[in-house]
Design a protein around this motif. Structure first.
Motif, PDB file in Angstrom:
ATOM      1  N   PRO A 163       2.204  71.381  -2.739  1.00 19.21           N
ATOM      2  CA  PRO A 163       1.092  70.789  -1.975  1.00 19.21           C
ATOM      3  C   PRO A 163       0.431  69.613  -2.686  1.00 19.21           C
ATOM      4  N   ASP A 164       0.752  69.422  -3.987  1.00 20.60           N
ATOM      5  CA  ASP A 164       0.179  68.304  -4.735  1.00 20.60           C
ATOM      6  C   ASP A 164       1.045  67.044  -4.649  1.00 20.60           C
ATOM      7  N   ALA A 165       2.173  67.110  -3.917  1.00 22.76           N
ATOM      8  CA  ALA A 165       3.069  65.949  -3.825  1.00 22.76           C
ATOM      9  C   ALA A 165       2.333  64.758  -3.231  1.00 22.76           C
ATOM     10  N   LYS A 166       2.666  63.549  -3.716  1.00 24.61           N
ATOM     11  CA  LYS A 166       1.970  62.349  -3.280  1.00 24.61           C
ATOM     12  C   LYS A 166       2.735  61.553  -2.232  1.00 24.61           C
ATOM     13  N   PHE A 167       4.064  61.501  -2.352  1.00 21.90           N
ATOM     14  CA  PHE A 167       4.814  60.795  -1.319  1.00 21.90           C
ATOM     15  C   PHE A 167       6.255  61.269  -1.281  1.00 21.90           C
ATOM     16  N   ILE A 168       6.910  60.922  -0.162  1.00 22.47           N
ATOM     17  CA  ILE A 168       8.336  61.194   0.041  1.00 22.47           C
ATOM     18  C   ILE A 168       9.087  59.884  -0.142  1.00 22.47           C
ATOM     19  N   TYR A 169      10.111  59.908  -0.962  1.00 24.74           N
ATOM     20  CA  TYR A 169      10.946  58.723  -1.162  1.00 24.74           C
ATOM     21  C   TYR A 169      12.271  58.935  -0.449  1.00 24.74           C
ATOM     22  N   THR A 170      12.652  57.977   0.403  1.00 16.43           N
ATOM     23  CA  THR A 170      13.901  58.101   1.138  1.00 16.43           C
ATOM     24  C   THR A 170      14.614  56.764   1.262  1.00 16.43           C
ATOM     25  N   ILE A 171      15.934  56.809   1.245  1.00 16.85           N
ATOM     26  CA  ILE A 171      16.791  55.657   1.550  1.00 16.85           C
ATOM     27  C   ILE A 171      17.506  56.034   2.842  1.00 16.85           C
ATOM     28  N   PRO A 172      16.960  55.676   4.003  1.00 13.01           N
ATOM     29  CA  PRO A 172      17.470  56.229   5.265  1.00 13.01           C
ATOM     30  C   PRO A 172      18.795  55.650   5.732  1.00 13.01           C
ATOM     31  N   ASN A 173      19.105  54.417   5.327  1.00 10.30           N
ATOM     32  CA  ASN A 173      20.319  53.769   5.815  1.00 10.30           C
ATOM     33  C   ASN A 173      21.361  53.644   4.713  1.00 10.30           C
ATOM     34  N   PHE A 174      22.524  54.318   4.922  1.00 11.88           N
ATOM     35  CA  PHE A 174      23.661  54.204   4.008  1.00 11.88           C
ATOM     36  C   PHE A 174      23.205  54.493   2.579  1.00 11.88           C
ATOM     37  N   GLN A 175      22.674  55.671   2.425  1.00 11.95           N
ATOM     38  CA  GLN A 175      21.961  56.089   1.219  1.00 11.95           C
ATOM     39  C   GLN A 175      22.772  55.856  -0.042  1.00 11.95           C
ATOM     40  N   ASN A 176      22.097  55.475  -1.094  1.00  8.79           N
ATOM     41  CA  ASN A 176      22.690  55.285  -2.412  1.00  8.79           C
ATOM     42  C   ASN A 176      22.327  56.490  -3.276  1.00  8.79           C
ATOM     43  N   PRO A 177      23.309  57.344  -3.621  1.00 11.20           N
ATOM     44  CA  PRO A 177      24.755  57.132  -3.562  1.00 11.20           C
ATOM     45  C   PRO A 177      25.471  57.768  -2.368  1.00 11.20           C
ATOM     46  N   GLY A 178      24.754  58.563  -1.564  1.00 10.02           N
ATOM     47  CA  GLY A 178      25.427  59.450  -0.609  1.00 10.02           C
ATOM     48  C   GLY A 178      26.135  58.770   0.531  1.00 10.02           C
ATOM     49  N   GLY A 179      25.743  57.532   0.872  1.00 15.74           N
ATOM     50  CA  GLY A 179      26.363  56.821   1.978  1.00 15.74           C
ATOM     51  C   GLY A 179      25.932  57.309   3.348  1.00 15.74           C
ATOM     52  N   THR A 180      25.063  58.324   3.396  1.00 15.29           N
ATOM     53  CA  THR A 180      24.657  58.926   4.664  1.00 15.29           C
ATOM     54  C   THR A 180      23.537  58.120   5.322  1.00 15.29           C
ATOM     55  N   THR A 181      23.386  58.321   6.635  1.00 17.64           N
ATOM     56  CA  THR A 181      22.317  57.673   7.400  1.00 17.64           C
ATOM     57  C   THR A 181      21.446  58.746   8.034  1.00 17.64           C
ATOM     58  N   LEU A 182      20.147  58.632   7.831  1.00 15.24           N
ATOM     59  CA  LEU A 182      19.192  59.590   8.386  1.00 15.24           C
ATOM     60  C   LEU A 182      19.137  59.422   9.902  1.00 15.24           C
ATOM     61  N   SER A 183      19.368  60.503  10.617  1.00 19.48           N
ATOM     62  CA  SER A 183      19.390  60.441  12.080  1.00 19.48           C
ATOM     63  C   SER A 183      17.997  60.148  12.629  1.00 19.48           C
ATOM     64  N   LEU A 184      17.954  59.677  13.875  1.00 20.01           N
ATOM     65  CA  LEU A 184      16.675  59.379  14.520  1.00 20.01           C
ATOM     66  C   LEU A 184      15.805  60.623  14.605  1.00 20.01           C
TER      67      LEU A 184
END
Length: 393
Positions: A163-184
């Motif tokens: 609950p103390d987390a400050k932010f979410i970090y995401t690479i939604p398009n062609f993620q580095n390194p995973g290559g995945t794309t976050l769906s709509l």
């Protein structure tokens, strides 16, 4: 006299990518380890032309100090371009020019957190961002990724546990390194969870313009009606990485702190480089250039995937729809780090998957492959070598 570095830096390790890249200084090494765009994608003639124009017409304007927020004509150009192309930005958002995309990550961590705070991020994730967070003494909580991006159920659980987390970090398009794309669907769910739990989202999007298959998906920032998303974009992948110009779209609530963070970091981004990009927009069709470089990456991506399917069918991967990377899973019987070492001995450099994990000592069977840097000939040759080394086990 003993000289000690801070506790935050004492236990940090050098970037594994950068360390492996040292091996690529040998011209005989096939570099699957980098992340640089294809050199044939650089608009060299355009950069030469506009640079000469700027330095011929009014060199002093390019050589003096600039304002921390960035070169105003470029800020306005980007504001319009982002709105037209991706519906990014509202009247309450400001565009800030930075010296590379990693600076957006660093400044956001600096202004949003105190030492010991928690950041939630994908696992695996970009090693440069992970190290930026570590340098600020932050705790990292990783959320696994599926073929369509971050696992939302795991994200919700991680938020409840932290609950103390400050932010979410995401690479939604062609993620580095995973290559995945976050769906709509998952983008909407992530935004909802952030809003409900008082979290900010740092949306890192250096690869979004490099789609080679499928349809563009709206950015999380384009959904931001509450001013809780900081968006990071870059010219490293569509113009040239050495020019070191990127940008952040920052909500009003964070603007003053972000500008101060920029001033503390480096005062301002190089004015000449900003002027080059502004003149590039004025004299060339940037969107047409993006379409041309997409053709280059489509060919290279398909070539690497076809070669893996042909020569290394035992290696598993999710075929990305764009970006620069493949995240490849080795068979269970292969020691990943030993395999990487053997590849270097055979003049092929890849990045061990452990470099992208929250805990680099965690077990990992993955390697990251880059298809943008090597020539087509070296892509084929390098995958053949990978297959030969695999057979040695």
């Amino acid at each position: 006299m003993s000289v000690l570095v801070s506790k935050k830096f004492a236990n940090m390790k050098p970037s594994a990518t950068r360390e492996i890249l040292k091996a690529t200084s040998d011209p005989n090494v096939i570099a699957f380890a980098g992340g640089s765009p294809a050199v044939e994608a650089f608009p060299c003639d355009a950069v030469k032309k506009v640079s000469a124009e700027i330095l011929d017409e009014n060199p002093v304007s390019a050589l003096v100090y600039g304002v921390s927020e960035g070169y105003e004509p470029l800020r306005q150009t980007l504001k319009g371009w982002l709105k037209k192309r991706s519906n990014i930005g509202t009247d309450d958002d400001s565009v800030i020019i930075t010296a590379g995309g990693t600076q957006v990550i660093d400044i956001t961590a600096r202004i949003m957190t105190d030492e010991g705070d928690t950041v939630i991020c994908e696992e695996p994730s970009f090693v440069g961002s992970l190290n930026a967070f570590r340098s600020h003494g932050l705790k990292l909580k990783g959320v696994p990724i599926d073929s369509d991006g971050m696992n939302i159920e795991a994200l919700e659980k991680t938020i409840k546990q932290n609950p103390d987390a400050k932010f979410i970090y995401t690479i939604p398009n062609f993620q580095n390194p995973g290559g995945t794309t976050l769906s709509l669907e998952k983008r909407k769910a992530m935004y909802r969870l952030a809003k409900e739990n008082g979290l900010v989202i740092l949306e890192d999007d250096p690869y979004g313009t490099l789609r080679v298959d499928g349809e563009d998906i709206p950015s999380i920032k384009s959904m931001d009606t509450d001013g809780i998303v900081i968006y990071a974009g870059s010219f490293s992948k569509i113009l040239a990485p050495g020019i070191r110009v990127a940008y952040a779209v920052v909500p009003k609530a964070f603007l003053q702190a972000f500008v101060i963070g920029k001033q503390v970091s480096d005062v301002h981004t190089g004015v000449l480089n900003q002027m080059i990009i502004q003149r590039w927009y004025e004299e060339y069709d940037v969107d047409a250039h993006i379409e041309e470089i997409r053709k280059i990456y489509r060919k290279k991506l398909n070539l690497m995937c076809d070669c893996l399917d042909k020569y290394c069918p035992e290696i598993e991967y999710v075929r990305p729809q764009g970006g620069l990377f493949l995240w490849a899973r080795l068979p269970e019987n292969i020691d990943m780090l030993d395999y990487c070492k053997r590849l270097v001995e055979n003049k092929v450099a890849v990045v061990p998957g452990t470099a992208f994990m929250i805990n680099e000592d965690s077990p990992c069977h993955y390697i990251r492959l880059n298809f943008s840097t090597p020539s087509d000939e070296n892509i084929v040759k390098g995958i053949e070598i990978m297959a030969r080394v695999l057979k040695e086990y």
